[in-house]
Design a protein around this motif. Sequence first.
Motif, PDB file in Angstrom:
ATOM      1  N   PHE A   1      -5.254   5.287  -0.226  1.00 45.44           N
ATOM      2  CA  PHE A   1      -4.112   4.388  -0.036  1.00 45.44           C
ATOM      3  C   PHE A   1      -3.479   4.558   1.340  1.00 45.44           C
ATOM      4  O   PHE A   1      -3.021   3.584   1.950  1.00 45.44           O
TER       5      PHE A   1
ATOM      6  N   PHE B   1       0.824  -1.211   0.000  1.00 43.43           N
ATOM      7  CA  PHE B   1       0.000   0.000   0.000  1.00 43.43           C
ATOM      8  C   PHE B   1       0.860   1.264   0.000  1.00 43.43           C
ATOM      9  O   PHE B   1       0.473   2.283  -0.570  1.00 43.43           O
TER      10      PHE B   1
ATOM     11  N   SER C   1      -7.453   9.808  -3.972  1.00 40.86           N
ATOM     12  CA  SER C   1      -6.795   8.514  -4.120  1.00 40.86           C
ATOM     13  C   SER C   1      -5.629   8.367  -3.146  1.00 40.86           C
ATOM     14  O   SER C   1      -5.391   7.280  -2.609  1.00 40.86           O
TER      15      SER C   1
ATOM     16  N   ALA D   1       1.875   1.797  -3.481  1.00 39.11           N
ATOM     17  CA  ALA D   1       0.735   2.244  -4.276  1.00 39.11           C
ATOM     18  C   ALA D   1       0.465   3.735  -4.132  1.00 39.11           C
ATOM     19  O   ALA D   1      -0.212   4.329  -4.987  1.00 39.11           O
ATOM     20  N   SER D   2       1.006   4.362  -3.073  1.00 40.74           N
ATOM     21  CA  SER D   2       0.835   5.809  -2.917  1.00 40.74           C
ATOM     22  C   SER D   2       1.457   6.577  -4.074  1.00 40.74           C
ATOM     23  O   SER D   2       1.076   7.718  -4.352  1.00 40.74           O
TER      24      SER D   2
END
Length: 414
Positions: free
Chosen positions: A103, A87, A99, A90-91
Amino acid sequence: MRLSYENKLLGILALSFGFVFFDRLALSFLFPFIATELQLDNAQLGMLASALALTWSLSGVGLGALSDRLQARKPMLLLAVLAFSLFSAASGLVGGFVSLLLFRALMGVAEGPVLPIAQSMLAEASTPARRGFNMGIVNGSAPGLLGAVIGPPLLIALATAYGWRTAFYLSCIPGLLIAWLIWRHVRERAPHVSSATLSVRHGLPARGMLQLLRHRNILLCVLIACSYITWFIILISFTPTFLVQVKGLTPARMGAVMSSLGLAWVVWGALVPAISDHIGRKPAMVVFSLIAACCPLVLLQVNDFSTLLLLVFLSYTGLGCFTLFMATIPAETVSPTVIATALGMIMGVGELVGGFVAPTAAGMAADRYGLPVVMWIAMAAALLPALLSLGLRETAPRRVASAATLCHGDTATR
């Protein structure tokens, strides 16, 4: 020479929680870069910190208690480390505030149970005489070293050279390696360690959280956590931006100050719990909390760069206290079967108040009154734990044994 299981576990858990904070604090160090591209303000920085803290708190309470009930600490720790690493990476994919918020919230879910599970395993495996020191390494020194000493210059250098998105992508690699170490070397139960040796005095075998709060130490630790986490989250979230926008420091000098904070985190994170093994948990909490309250004043008032680096290092003692109220004192207060439950509750409630509510409120106050106001809030948030700590009952094995010996001696002379 082969390492004992205690030392091997200490190293793996230190790496695990250290990289939790490497990933958690990455946003603070990279925010000056992110804010320019995504057009974010101080209130949104506070909201990002609050979102992670909210999910961290709820996850810590729920999954910490679940690990006690299921006695499945190793698989839960392994999954948590894998998830927060992914995660965090994913940032770097985000296109806007919403968004990024999502995350960071998901990362909080994964990170929440790491500390209560890790400290419950370490409390069981630790020799009583070095329990405070061991817990200080995991709870204080490791996150300071990886998250605040190595993190700032590394992440800032990566963001400057390759962009902040690449910095996030690369942050997942250490977590994947740590997950392998957990799978390969960590055991569900410490070998040849009796749970009866865990604490000097057990209490509250009941599992209910409300029943745990009936013990004065646990209740005080919850209240201290609410205030102390406010101190920490405000400082770690807003200091980079404060140093650049208010103090006028370059990103490189800002990184140096944050590394000084991180170095202090490493040193005091181990030193304060080790000192408490000798002088007691209660006096250590009072003295070092008072010193920690001076850190925001240093950031506000000191302008000479070299002096700022030194005084920041000397006054950033609060992270050593975190180990005491969030891990060591509760572990020495309750039954071994509910340690993760107690630790998860203290951390979770503290994160809910100090990590979720406080950053957003501080960010809004900063937008209205200026960034210096957050430093005054942080100072007050360290003074309150010093006051609350006066009500703690001593749990340090050496001090409790000394008091018991003195009491028996007095009885024998009567």
